[in-house]
Design a protein around this motif. Structure first.
Motif, PDB file in Angstrom:
ATOM      1  N   ILE A   1       0.831  -1.190   0.000  1.00  0.00           N
ATOM      2  CA  ILE A   1       0.000   0.000   0.000  1.00  0.00           C
ATOM      3  C   ILE A   1       0.870   1.245   0.000  1.00  0.00           C
ATOM      4  CG2 ILE A   1      -1.912  -1.144   1.124  1.00  0.00           C
ATOM      5  CD1 ILE A   1      -0.866  -0.183   3.750  1.00  0.00           C
ATOM      6  N   GLU A   2       2.127   1.095   0.247  1.00  0.00           N
ATOM      7  CA  GLU A   2       3.099   2.163   0.166  1.00  0.00           C
ATOM      8  C   GLU A   2       4.386   1.494  -0.319  1.00  0.00           C
ATOM      9  OE1 GLU A   2       4.153   3.543   4.154  1.00  0.00           O
ATOM     10  OE2 GLU A   2       3.066   1.829   4.921  1.00  0.00           O
ATOM     11  N   PRO A   3       5.391   2.283  -0.731  1.00  0.00           N
ATOM     12  CA  PRO A   3       6.640   1.670  -1.194  1.00  0.00           C
ATOM     13  C   PRO A   3       7.214   0.736  -0.133  1.00  0.00           C
ATOM     14  CG  PRO A   3       6.599   4.000  -1.727  1.00  0.00           C
ATOM     15  CD  PRO A   3       5.397   3.740  -0.871  1.00  0.00           C
ATOM     16  N   THR A   4       7.644  -0.451  -0.564  1.00  0.00           N
ATOM     17  CA  THR A   4       8.100  -1.458   0.389  1.00  0.00           C
ATOM     18  C   THR A   4       9.409  -2.090  -0.063  1.00  0.00           C
ATOM     19  OG1 THR A   4       6.763  -3.134  -0.738  1.00  0.00           O
ATOM     20  CG2 THR A   4       5.779  -2.041   1.187  1.00  0.00           C
ATOM     21  N   ILE A   5      10.071  -2.733   0.897  1.00  0.00           N
ATOM     22  CA  ILE A   5      11.362  -3.378   0.663  1.00  0.00           C
ATOM     23  C   ILE A   5      11.321  -4.777   1.258  1.00  0.00           C
ATOM     24  CG2 ILE A   5      13.822  -3.301   1.269  1.00  0.00           C
ATOM     25  CD1 ILE A   5      13.576  -0.227   1.129  1.00  0.00           C
ATOM     26  N   LEU A   6      11.881  -5.735   0.553  1.00  0.00           N
ATOM     27  CA  LEU A   6      11.874  -7.135   0.956  1.00  0.00           C
ATOM     28  C   LEU A   6      12.549  -7.314   2.316  1.00  0.00           C
ATOM     29  CD1 LEU A   6      11.000  -9.889  -0.320  1.00  0.00           C
ATOM     30  CD2 LEU A   6      13.367 -10.117  -1.112  1.00  0.00           C
ATOM     31  N   ALA A   7      11.898  -8.046   3.207  1.00  0.00           N
ATOM     32  CA  ALA A   7      12.402  -8.201   4.571  1.00  0.00           C
ATOM     33  C   ALA A   7      13.761  -8.899   4.610  1.00  0.00           C
ATOM     34  CB  ALA A   7      11.396  -8.977   5.415  1.00  0.00           C
ATOM     35  N   SER A   8      14.010  -9.837   3.697  1.00  0.00           N
ATOM     36  CA  SER A   8      15.291 -10.543   3.738  1.00  0.00           C
ATOM     37  C   SER A   8      16.458  -9.638   3.362  1.00  0.00           C
ATOM     38  CB  SER A   8      15.257 -11.768   2.827  1.00  0.00           C
ATOM     39  OG  SER A   8      14.930 -11.405   1.511  1.00  0.00           O
ATOM     40  N   TRP A   9      16.195  -8.581   2.600  1.00  0.00           N
ATOM     41  CA  TRP A   9      17.219  -7.576   2.324  1.00  0.00           C
ATOM     42  C   TRP A   9      17.597  -6.875   3.632  1.00  0.00           C
ATOM     43  CZ3 TRP A   9      20.462  -6.239  -1.466  1.00  0.00           C
ATOM     44  CH2 TRP A   9      20.973  -4.941  -1.542  1.00  0.00           C
TER      45      TRP A   9
ATOM     46  N   LEU B   1       9.158 -10.052  11.351  1.00  0.00           N
ATOM     47  CA  LEU B   1       9.003 -10.234   9.904  1.00  0.00           C
ATOM     48  C   LEU B   1      10.308 -10.633   9.214  1.00  0.00           C
ATOM     49  CD1 LEU B   1       6.717  -7.199   8.972  1.00  0.00           C
ATOM     50  CD2 LEU B   1       6.056  -9.568   9.400  1.00  0.00           C
ATOM     51  N   LEU B   2      11.428 -10.486   9.900  1.00  0.00           N
ATOM     52  CA  LEU B   2      12.717 -10.806   9.277  1.00  0.00           C
ATOM     53  C   LEU B   2      12.785 -12.255   8.816  1.00  0.00           C
ATOM     54  CD1 LEU B   2      15.170  -8.954  11.697  1.00  0.00           C
ATOM     55  CD2 LEU B   2      14.595  -8.306   9.340  1.00  0.00           C
ATOM     56  N   HIS B   3      12.059 -13.123   9.477  1.00  0.00           N
ATOM     57  CA  HIS B   3      12.138 -14.552   9.162  1.00  0.00           C
ATOM     58  C   HIS B   3      10.897 -15.049   8.420  1.00  0.00           C
ATOM     59  CE1 HIS B   3      15.760 -14.685  11.553  1.00  0.00           C
ATOM     60  NE2 HIS B   3      15.112 -14.043  12.515  1.00  0.00           N
ATOM     61  N   VAL B   4      10.119 -14.111   7.914  1.00  0.00           N
ATOM     62  CA  VAL B   4       9.005 -14.444   7.020  1.00  0.00           C
ATOM     63  C   VAL B   4       9.493 -14.136   5.608  1.00  0.00           C
ATOM     64  CG1 VAL B   4       6.616 -13.960   6.393  1.00  0.00           C
ATOM     65  CG2 VAL B   4       7.335 -13.839   8.794  1.00  0.00           C
ATOM     66  N   PRO B   5       9.776 -15.159   4.791  1.00  0.00           N
ATOM     67  CA  PRO B   5      10.479 -14.946   3.522  1.00  0.00           C
ATOM     68  C   PRO B   5       9.839 -13.917   2.590  1.00  0.00           C
ATOM     69  CG  PRO B   5      10.385 -17.280   4.028  1.00  0.00           C
ATOM     70  CD  PRO B   5       9.515 -16.584   5.042  1.00  0.00           C
ATOM     71  N   GLU B   6       8.520 -13.812   2.577  1.00  0.00           N
ATOM     72  CA  GLU B   6       7.863 -12.941   1.620  1.00  0.00           C
ATOM     73  C   GLU B   6       7.466 -11.590   2.219  1.00  0.00           C
ATOM     74  OE1 GLU B   6       6.608 -15.875   2.560  1.00  0.00           O
ATOM     75  OE2 GLU B   6       7.369 -17.212   0.991  1.00  0.00           O
TER      76      GLU B   6
ATOM     77  N   TYR C   1      29.391  -5.424  13.484  1.00  0.00           N
ATOM     78  CA  TYR C   1      29.930  -4.200  14.093  1.00  0.00           C
ATOM     79  C   TYR C   1      29.689  -4.174  15.608  1.00  0.00           C
ATOM     80  CZ  TYR C   1      30.508  -1.935   9.501  1.00  0.00           C
ATOM     81  OH  TYR C   1      30.902  -1.596   8.221  1.00  0.00           O
ATOM     82  N   GLY C   2      29.060  -5.229  16.122  1.00  0.00           N
ATOM     83  CA  GLY C   2      28.726  -5.245  17.544  1.00  0.00           C
ATOM     84  C   GLY C   2      27.483  -4.442  17.877  1.00  0.00           C
ATOM     85  N   VAL C   3      26.647  -4.158  16.872  1.00  0.00           N
ATOM     86  CA  VAL C   3      25.418  -3.391  17.066  1.00  0.00           C
ATOM     87  C   VAL C   3      24.230  -4.342  17.002  1.00  0.00           C
ATOM     88  CG1 VAL C   3      23.918  -1.578  16.130  1.00  0.00           C
ATOM     89  CG2 VAL C   3      26.412  -1.289  16.094  1.00  0.00           C
ATOM     90  N   HIS C   4      23.383  -4.313  18.013  1.00  0.00           N
ATOM     91  CA  HIS C   4      22.181  -5.145  18.019  1.00  0.00           C
ATOM     92  C   HIS C   4      21.086  -4.435  17.217  1.00  0.00           C
ATOM     93  CE1 HIS C   4      23.883  -7.956  20.896  1.00  0.00           C
ATOM     94  NE2 HIS C   4      24.231  -6.940  21.665  1.00  0.00           N
ATOM     95  N   PRO C   5      20.588  -5.048  16.161  1.00  0.00           N
ATOM     96  CA  PRO C   5      19.636  -4.350  15.295  1.00  0.00           C
ATOM     97  C   PRO C   5      18.229  -4.224  15.855  1.00  0.00           C
ATOM     98  CG  PRO C   5      20.027  -6.578  14.483  1.00  0.00           C
ATOM     99  CD  PRO C   5      20.974  -6.369  15.621  1.00  0.00           C
ATOM    100  N   GLU C   6      17.805  -5.153  16.717  1.00  0.00           N
ATOM    101  CA  GLU C   6      16.412  -5.170  17.160  1.00  0.00           C
ATOM    102  C   GLU C   6      15.975  -3.872  17.833  1.00  0.00           C
ATOM    103  OE1 GLU C   6      18.563  -7.602  17.616  1.00  0.00           O
ATOM    104  OE2 GLU C   6      17.739  -9.291  16.491  1.00  0.00           O
TER     105      GLU C   6
END
Length: 348
Positions: free
Chosen positions: A12-20, A48-53, A31-36
């Motif tokens: 519904i808006e511009p989106t980017i693939l979660a696996s990217w 959503l990181l582990h939902v392939p689509e 780098y020792g940075v926790h992304p969560e």
């Protein structure tokens, strides 16, 4: 090796693939940075990181890039990500790349299907006497320091070398990155050629002999299967009804409070009048879609969670429990507690 792509979240808006984004998260950990925590700050659901689509809204991803660069202190974080991302994480597109006949076919795949990765990305192949060039643009702005485009060009160059089974030297690399001696040294070392910085557009070129050299792992059948999976996926996205897009946005917004028609219209980039007109054309209404979203979430939370009924009502936008009870009778012909009990009886 075919990996069919199924749509979980409407674009519904511009989106980017979660696996990217998963690849970026892995780079951050190096780098020792926790992304969560950074994802939460940007309003992104790490689940959503582990939902392939799955896909993330572009606006959230660009904020995430900004935070990632700030926390790593590396303005060329995109280059590092491009060195590390694995082709299979791009699903059918990545698998088609691995089975491509040569670099020419690989670049053609990227140009045709790059919107699988990002709906804002546009790639074009250009040819002249010296060879071919892939030009990358992103619509509606860019990540800080053009990080995603740098990552993409670094990834493509690494795949060219890997699939050719020997180093491939580009004829040129041009990036719209601020020229600094530090940037130049890192980029020149990675691509193996002097990189032009401060360019008008991001691009990479290859000579025809490298473009046409056969890859040892070429498999036309796998290319065909995976390209069909990509086309099916993109076709499903394009066929989405406007009402589906509105409903998905309502579902996303509902946990934050009752969605307002004006806010949903603004997110979709249309006026309130246009939103109502488009819904009318599909025999739908905003209030009807809001009621549908509430009903679906009520049923799910009552039967599959242990949240208190009062809290579920608040999550669905009912400040008064009696209003939630009346809605439950209208939806399910019983009270919220009775519906929860039914779910338990079925489970046992």
């Amino acid at each position: 090796m075919s990996a069919p792509l199924h749509q979980h979240h409407s674009p519904i808006e511009p989106t980017i693939l979660a696996s990217w984004i998963r690849a970026l998260c892995q780079t951050l950990r190096g780098y020792g940075v926790h992304p969560e925590p950074l994802m939460r700050q940007c309003g992104m659901d790490a689940g959503l990181l582990h939902v392939p689509e799955a896909r993330y809204p572009t606006a959230q991803v660009r904020r995430f890039w900004q935070a990632a660069i700030e926390h790593t202190g590396d303005p060329l974080l995109g280059l590092q990500m491009g060195e590390e991302i694995q082709a299979p994480s791009l699903h059918a597109l990545g698998l088609a790349m691995l089975a491509s006949a040569n670099l020419s076919e690989l670049l053609s795949q990227m140009a045709r299907y790059c919107k699988v990765i990002s709906s804002t990305m546009h790639m074009a192949l250009r040819h002249d006497r010296s060879g071919s060039a892939l030009v990358i643009k992103t619509l509606g702005g860019s990540e800080p320091n053009h990080a995603a485009r740098v990552a993409m060009l670094a990834f493509i160059h690494r795949q060219a070398c890997r699939l050719s089974q020997h180093p491939i030297k580009p004829t040129f690399v041009a990036l719209a990155v601020e020229p600094t001696p530090e940037y130049s040294a890192r980029l020149d070392n990675y691509f193996g050629v002097p990189v032009t910085l401060g360019a008008e557009q991001d691009s990479i070129g290859f000579c025809y002999s490298d473009m046409l050299e056969p890859f040892a792992g070429a498999n036309p059948m796998l290319v065909s299967l995976n390209e069909q999976a990509i086309r099916d996926y993109l076709s499903r996205i394009e066929r989405l009804r406007f009402a589906d897009r509105v409903l998905e946005q309502i579902r996303r917004t509902l946990p934050e409070g009752e969605p307002r028609l004006g806010d949903i219209a603004q997110t979709l980039g249309v006026s309130q009048r246009t939103l109502q007109r488009k819904l009318n054309q599909e025999a739908q209404s905003f209030q009807g879609l809001l009621d549908q979203a509430r009903r679906q979430q009520a049923e799910d939370l009552l039967q599959h969670s242990t949240l208190p009924i009062v809290e579920i009502g608040y999550r669905l936008g009912f400040s008064d429990p009696s209003n939630f009870c009346r809605a439950s009778h209208r939806w399910f012909d019983c009270s919220p507690s009775e519906l929860r009990e039914r779910g338990r009886l079925v489970a046992t």
